[in-house]
Design a protein around this motif. Structure first.
Motif, PDB file in Angstrom:
ATOM      1  N   VAL A  23       7.043   1.106   8.941  1.00 53.60           N
ATOM      2  CA  VAL A  23       5.592   1.211   8.737  1.00 53.60           C
ATOM      3  C   VAL A  23       5.228   1.067   7.265  1.00 53.60           C
ATOM      4  O   VAL A  23       4.185   0.496   6.935  1.00 53.60           O
ATOM      5  N   GLN A  24       6.092   1.542   6.375  1.00 53.04           N
ATOM      6  CA  GLN A  24       5.819   1.372   4.943  1.00 53.04           C
ATOM      7  C   GLN A  24       5.893  -0.096   4.544  1.00 53.04           C
ATOM      8  O   GLN A  24       5.070  -0.580   3.772  1.00 53.04           O
ATOM      9  N   ASN A  25       6.871  -0.812   5.100  1.00 52.05           N
ATOM     10  CA  ASN A  25       6.984  -2.241   4.821  1.00 52.05           C
ATOM     11  C   ASN A  25       5.793  -3.004   5.393  1.00 52.05           C
ATOM     12  O   ASN A  25       5.241  -3.900   4.741  1.00 52.05           O
ATOM     13  N   CYS A  26       5.379  -2.655   6.594  1.00 51.53           N
ATOM     14  CA  CYS A  26       4.236  -3.320   7.217  1.00 51.53           C
ATOM     15  C   CYS A  26       2.978  -3.127   6.368  1.00 51.53           C
ATOM     16  O   CYS A  26       2.205  -4.075   6.166  1.00 51.53           O
ATOM     17  N   GLU A  27       2.787  -1.925   5.881  1.00 49.06           N
ATOM     18  CA  GLU A  27       1.631  -1.660   5.011  1.00 49.06           C
ATOM     19  C   GLU A  27       1.658  -2.557   3.786  1.00 49.06           C
ATOM     20  O   GLU A  27       0.649  -3.193   3.436  1.00 49.06           O
ATOM     21  N   LEU A  50      -8.851 -10.656   7.763  1.00 54.11           N
ATOM     22  CA  LEU A  50      -8.945  -9.739   6.630  1.00 54.11           C
ATOM     23  C   LEU A  50      -9.232  -8.307   7.093  1.00 54.11           C
ATOM     24  O   LEU A  50      -8.633  -7.349   6.582  1.00 54.11           O
ATOM     25  N   GLN A  51     -10.107  -8.149   8.063  1.00 52.93           N
ATOM     26  CA  GLN A  51     -10.411  -6.813   8.574  1.00 52.93           C
ATOM     27  C   GLN A  51      -9.197  -6.198   9.258  1.00 52.93           C
ATOM     28  O   GLN A  51      -8.889  -5.014   9.055  1.00 52.93           O
ATOM     29  N   LEU A  52      -8.492  -6.982  10.060  1.00 52.29           N
ATOM     30  CA  LEU A  52      -7.303  -6.467  10.736  1.00 52.29           C
ATOM     31  C   LEU A  52      -6.205  -6.104   9.744  1.00 52.29           C
ATOM     32  O   LEU A  52      -5.504  -5.096   9.923  1.00 52.29           O
ATOM     33  N   LEU A  53      -6.045  -6.910   8.704  1.00 49.73           N
ATOM     34  CA  LEU A  53      -5.029  -6.603   7.683  1.00 49.73           C
ATOM     35  C   LEU A  53      -5.312  -5.269   7.000  1.00 49.73           C
ATOM     36  O   LEU A  53      -4.398  -4.468   6.773  1.00 49.73           O
ATOM     37  N   ARG A  54      -6.579  -5.011   6.684  1.00 50.40           N
ATOM     38  CA  ARG A  54      -6.940  -3.734   6.052  1.00 50.40           C
ATOM     39  C   ARG A  54      -6.716  -2.577   7.010  1.00 50.40           C
ATOM     40  O   ARG A  54      -6.170  -1.541   6.640  1.00 50.40           O
TER      41      ARG A  54
END
Length: 154
Positions: A23-27, A50-54
């Motif tokens: 999860v840290q890498n995904c963030e 962009l919204q999904l990435l945030r």
């Protein structure tokens, strides 16, 4: 009114090191991809991405914190994280650029690991379910059930 401390369970961080690192890498990858997409010529056509990435980066950050602090809400939150990562990953894979493709793969891996941690199944390629779905983990007292706590002590 006294606090019921038996509803909290401590576990060594090493026991969940894999999902925590994922999860840290995904963030980090989602944050990096967000910046990359902003620099692309078609960024105005990628508002949903962009919204999904945030959203994905934020839920991964919170999930990592809850796992690390042994929160009794870590597993239900990981279930939500799995759903958001699945949505973000699927959307990123719709874009042909290398960064979005990489991010999509990272998000889908995170979705699978968070779903496993949460105790729920995520759709696999081809729509095959891999286990029981337990959204919200009702009645869950902490990171471990009472039976798991007893097994841990033995």
């Amino acid at each position: 009114m006294s606090e019921n401390l038996s509803s909290y369970a401590y576990y060594p961080i090493a026991s969940h090191e894999g999902v925590l690192k994922t999860v840290q890498n995904c963030e980090a990858v989602c944050e990096n991809t967000f910046t990359a997409v902003l620099c692309m010529h078609d960024c105005r056509m990628r508002v949903m991405q962009l919204q999904l990435l945030r959203d994905c980066a934020d839920i991964c950050t919170l999930t990592a914190k809850y796992i690390a602090r042994c929160s009794m809400y870590a597993r239900p939150l990981a279930g939500l994280c799995a759903q958001i990562c699945q949505d973000c990953g699927t959307h990123c894979l719709q874009h042909p650029d290398q960064q979005s493709q990489y991010c999509g793969q990272v998000c889908l891996k995170c979705a699978q690991e968070c779903a496993a941690f949460a105790g729920m199944a995520m759709p696999c390629p081809g729509g095959v379910q891999t286990g029981p779905c337990m959204p919200g983990m009702p009645g869950m007292p902490g990171m471990f059930s009472q039976a798991e706590k007893k097994e841990e002590k033995e």
